[in-house]
Design an enzyme around this catalytic site. Structure first.
Site, PDB file in Angstrom:
ATOM      1  N   HIS A 195      32.364  -5.175  33.740  1.00 19.07           N
ATOM      2  CA  HIS A 195      32.092  -4.865  32.322  1.00 19.07           C
ATOM      3  C   HIS A 195      33.418  -4.410  31.696  1.00 19.07           C
ATOM      4  CE1 HIS A 195      30.005  -4.051  28.759  1.00 19.07           C
ATOM      5  NE2 HIS A 195      29.237  -3.035  29.096  1.00 19.07           N
ATOM      6  N   CYS A 227      28.483   4.815  29.907  1.00 22.19           N
ATOM      7  CA  CYS A 227      28.554   3.630  29.029  1.00 22.19           C
ATOM      8  C   CYS A 227      27.317   3.493  28.169  1.00 22.19           C
ATOM      9  CB  CYS A 227      28.805   2.376  29.854  1.00 22.19           C
ATOM     10  SG  CYS A 227      27.421   1.892  30.911  1.00 22.19           S
ATOM     11  N   ARG A 280      33.820   1.157  21.546  1.00 21.54           N
ATOM     12  CA  ARG A 280      33.537  -0.265  21.813  1.00 21.54           C
ATOM     13  C   ARG A 280      34.027  -1.091  20.634  1.00 21.54           C
ATOM     14  NH1 ARG A 280      29.613  -1.694  25.397  1.00 21.54           N
ATOM     15  NH2 ARG A 280      30.552  -3.759  25.141  1.00 21.54           N
ATOM     16  N   ARG A 326      27.726 -12.304  27.396  1.00 22.74           N
ATOM     17  CA  ARG A 326      27.095 -11.422  28.388  1.00 22.74           C
ATOM     18  C   ARG A 326      26.181 -12.293  29.234  1.00 22.74           C
ATOM     19  NH1 ARG A 326      24.377  -5.561  27.552  1.00 22.74           N
ATOM     20  NH2 ARG A 326      26.613  -5.135  27.626  1.00 22.74           N
ATOM     21  N   GLN A 383      33.895  -2.529  28.251  1.00 20.40           N
ATOM     22  CA  GLN A 383      33.471  -1.127  28.283  1.00 20.40           C
ATOM     23  C   GLN A 383      34.603  -0.232  28.780  1.00 20.40           C
ATOM     24  OE1 GLN A 383      30.156   0.236  27.506  1.00 20.40           O
ATOM     25  NE2 GLN A 383      31.497   2.021  27.483  1.00 20.40           N
ATOM     26  N   ASP A 427      26.679   5.867  35.501  1.00 19.66           N
ATOM     27  CA  ASP A 427      25.998   4.733  34.878  1.00 19.66           C
ATOM     28  C   ASP A 427      24.570   4.737  35.416  1.00 19.66           C
ATOM     29  OD1 ASP A 427      25.426   2.339  33.545  1.00 19.66           O
ATOM     30  OD2 ASP A 427      26.383   1.068  35.065  1.00 19.66           O
TER      31      ASP A 427
HETATM   32  N1  NVA Z   1      25.371  -1.341  34.898  1.00 17.85           N
HETATM   33  C1  NVA Z   1      24.567  -1.546  33.708  1.00 17.85           C
HETATM   34  C2  NVA Z   1      25.411  -1.439  32.481  1.00 17.85           C
HETATM   35  C3  NVA Z   1      24.648  -1.552  31.185  1.00 17.85           C
HETATM   36  C4  NVA Z   1      25.556  -1.507  29.981  1.00 17.85           C
HETATM   37  C5  NVA Z   1      23.854  -2.878  33.780  1.00 17.85           C
HETATM   38  O1  NVA Z   1      24.473  -3.868  34.209  1.00 17.85           O
HETATM   39  O2  NVA Z   1      22.678  -2.942  33.408  1.00 17.85           O
HETATM   40  N1   CP Z   2      27.227  -0.053  27.246  1.00 16.11           N
HETATM   41  C1   CP Z   2      26.685  -1.240  26.875  1.00 16.11           C
HETATM   42  O1   CP Z   2      27.228  -2.321  27.168  1.00 16.11           O
HETATM   43  O2   CP Z   2      25.563  -1.137  26.141  1.00 16.11           O
HETATM   44  P1   CP Z   2      24.562  -2.317  25.737  1.00 16.11           P
HETATM   45  O3   CP Z   2      23.928  -2.816  27.003  1.00 16.11           O
HETATM   46  O4   CP Z   2      23.578  -1.674  24.805  1.00 16.11           O
HETATM   47  O5   CP Z   2      25.350  -3.404  25.072  1.00 16.11           O
END
Ligand code: NVA
Ligand code: CP
Length: 309
Positions: free
Chosen positions: A128, A267, A295, A101, A131, A227
């Protein structure tokens, strides 16, 4: 050649289908297969916060017979300037896959370029994709199987320029779905991603649309997704975003416009009263907890599939 999963269109429609079928098999039997028996290690690296991704990859790799080696940027030498390529060269000698990540998509592309083991995108600023595999598997599971996905309409409401919007475009088009992104001017998805999703949809029987109003997006949809309005890194714009996205909030008014029995996705983490009302998130059409569980199943399926190529 080593296969990586850096964005949703790294899987062809038939490959995506294989992974989704395998995800449903892992839901039926958590120990369906154990490709990392040994145990072999899988590196799981985080440059950003996470709850679900950290938990589901850690638990999943263990259930696949492997050892999850979880590293945070702040405590690795990458956090002090060691290059991405040098990190990949060290990791590939000892682990069976690398899950990361991070921030810009170019960073994970650089990791994949230098790695002889599969690299998996666990969220970047742009995509992502893990997801979306979970989301598609959860929708399919609620509708009797993967065959049900083709022809469904998924409407995503909110930030059209974030990682989730881009991944819905590519991932749902790959599944043969109709994807609508409802977002205000100034937050439209990346034009190249929309064009790629449209190209994929033309071959799978799906379609892609970016629309300017909540109602255009939601009307007749089979699946409603949203989201957070403030993705990791967007915190400085919180106030402007709250104003811009409010007309796209998912509420009972949204569900009044959808097809009967529409499923609601998020998500997570969710902010009740912002992008979604508590009533909808906690209501009978919400499948967000199944989605979070998927997931685990979807990522186990993906890792199993990748190391088998
Ligand atoms: N769009 C959000 C998703 C978190 C799982 C972010 O990037 O923070
Ligand atoms: N949906 C998701 O990726 O959650 P986290 O940011 O908690 O990993």
């Amino acid at each position: 050649m080593t296969r990586h999963f850096l964005r949703d269109d790294d899987l062809t429609p038939s490959e995506q289908r294989e992974v989704l079928e395998l995800a449903l098999a892992f839901k039926r039997d958590r120990y369906h297969s154990q490709p990392f028996a040994g145990p072999q290690a899988v590196a799981v690296l985080f440059d950003k916060h996470s709850t679900r991704t950290r938990v589901s990859f850690s638990v999943g790799i263990a259930e696949l017979g492997g050892f999850p080696l979880v590293l945070d940027a702040g405590t690795s030498q990458m956090g002090r300037g060691e290059s991405i390529a040098d990190t990949a060269r060290v990791l590939e000698r000892q682990v069976s896959a690398i899950v990361w990540r991070t921030h810009g998509q170019e960073r994970i592309e650089e990791m994949a370029e230098a790695s002889g083991v599969p690299v998996v995108n666990a969220l970047t600023d742009q995509f992502h994709p893990c997801q979306i595999l979970a989301d598609l598997a959860a929708v399919a599971d609620g509708r009797g199987g993967v065959d049900a996905l083709k022809g469904l309409t998924l409407a995503y409401l909110g930030d059209g320029a974030n990682n989730m919007a881009h991944s819905y475009l590519l991932g749902c088009a790959t599944a043969g779905m109709h994807v609508r992104i409802g977002t205000p001017e100034g937050y439209r998805p990346d034009a190249a991603v929309v064009a790629k999703a449209a190209e994929i949809a033309a071959a799978t029987g799906g379609s892609v649309a970016v629309v300017r109003t909540h109602d255009e997006a939601a009307t007749g949809a089979d699946v409603i997704a949203t989201d957070t309005w403030i993705s990791m890194g967007d915190e400085a714009e919180a106030e402007a975003r709250a104003t811009a996205f409010l007309p796209f909030q998912v509420s009972s008014a949204t569900l009044a416009l959808t097809a009967p029995g529409a499923q609601v996705l998020h998500c997570l983490p969710a902010y009740r009263g912002k992008e979604i009302t508590g009533e909808v998130l906690d209501g009978p059409q919400s499948i967000v907890w199944d989605e979070a569980e998927f997931r685990l199943h979807a990522q186990k399926a993906l890792l199993t599939w990748l190391v088998d190529q």
